[in-house]
Scaffold this active site. Structure first.
Site, short mmCIF file in Angstrom:
data_model
loop_
_atom_site.label_atom_id
_atom_site.label_comp_id
_atom_site.label_asym_id
_atom_site.label_seq_id
_atom_site.Cartn_x
_atom_site.Cartn_y
_atom_site.Cartn_z
CD GLU A 41 -2.89 -1.11 2.48
OE1 GLU A 41 -2.89 -0.48 3.22
OE2 GLU A 41 -3.83 -1.93 2.30
CD GLU A 52 -5.27 -9.84 -6.79
OE1 GLU A 52 -4.54 -9.59 -5.69
OE2 GLU A 52 -6.44 -9.90 -6.58
CB CYS A 85 -10.12 -5.02 -7.09
SG CYS A 85 -8.29 -4.74 -7.96
CB CYS A 88 -6.55 -7.58 -9.77
SG CYS A 88 -5.57 -6.76 -8.71
N1 THU Z 1 -6.15 -6.43 -2.36
C1 THU Z 1 -5.37 -7.44 -3.01
O1 THU Z 1 -4.18 -7.47 -2.75
N2 THU Z 1 -5.96 -8.18 -3.63
C2 THU Z 1 -7.35 -8.39 -3.84
O2 THU Z 1 -7.65 -9.23 -4.54
C3 THU Z 1 -8.50 -7.38 -3.08
C4 THU Z 1 -7.54 -6.13 -2.39
C5 THU Z 1 -5.65 -5.43 -1.58
C6 THU Z 1 -5.41 -3.94 -1.77
C7 THU Z 1 -5.27 -3.19 -0.59
O3 THU Z 1 -4.03 -3.05 -0.05
C8 THU Z 1 -6.27 -3.89 0.48
O4 THU Z 1 -6.26 -5.46 -0.27
C9 THU Z 1 -7.72 -3.60 0.63
O5 THU Z 1 -8.46 -3.26 -0.25
#
Ligand code: THU
Length: 128
Positions: A41, A52, A85, A88
């Site tokens: 982040e 991913e 998301c 992704c």
């Molecule tokens: N996040 C992922 O790394 N992969 C996903 O499939 C869903 C969301 C992360 C992004 C962010 O750092 C945190 O999860 C909350 O959204």
């Protein structure tokens, strides 16, 4: 499943001071290599990279391409399964074969899906 174990290991590397939501991922290649990713982040939230995407970019950065990828695991410890998301899904739809296994797990429940199911009618190179 080794790919799931590695994804859970990668989850420990997540840098998620804002959401506190740790995600791990691992790509397994057909020749038996593993590439991990965790979410990273940023205080400018939009610059966050999902687990991913980091895993699939690591595989591509090491020279692998979609036809050489066996599966990808994406994991968290949330109550609900982590699902990719929208951003992704767009990336995975270009960098994975339509039927490549996408394994989602929270340690309790595990499902196997693919990008065709997660993102039907995806926009891609064929549309251009
Ligand atoms: N996040 C992922 O790394 N992969 C996903 O499939 C869903 C969301 C992360 C992004 C962010 O750092 C945190 O999860 C909350 O959204």
């Amino acid at each position: 499943m080794k790919v799931l174990d590695k994804a859970f290991e990668a989850m420990q590397n997540a840098y998620a001071p804002y959401s506190k939501y740790k995600v791990g991922s691992c790509v397994e290649t057909k020749d038996g290599k593993f590439f991990i990713g965790a979410n990273v982040e940023n205080a400018s939230y939009g610059l966050t990279n999902c687990a991913e995407r980091n895993a699939i970019f690591a595989a591509y950065s090491n020279g692998y391409r979609k036809n050489q990828i066996k599966c990808i695991a994406i994991v968290s410890r949330g109550e609900k399964l982590v699902t990719p998301c929208g951003a992704c899904r767009q990336v995975l739809s270009e960098l994975l074969e339509r039927d490549t296994e996408i394994i989602l797990s929270n340690g309790k429940d595990t499902i196997i899906t693919n990008i065709e199911d997660l993102m039907p009618l995806a926009f891609g190179a064929d549309n251009l």
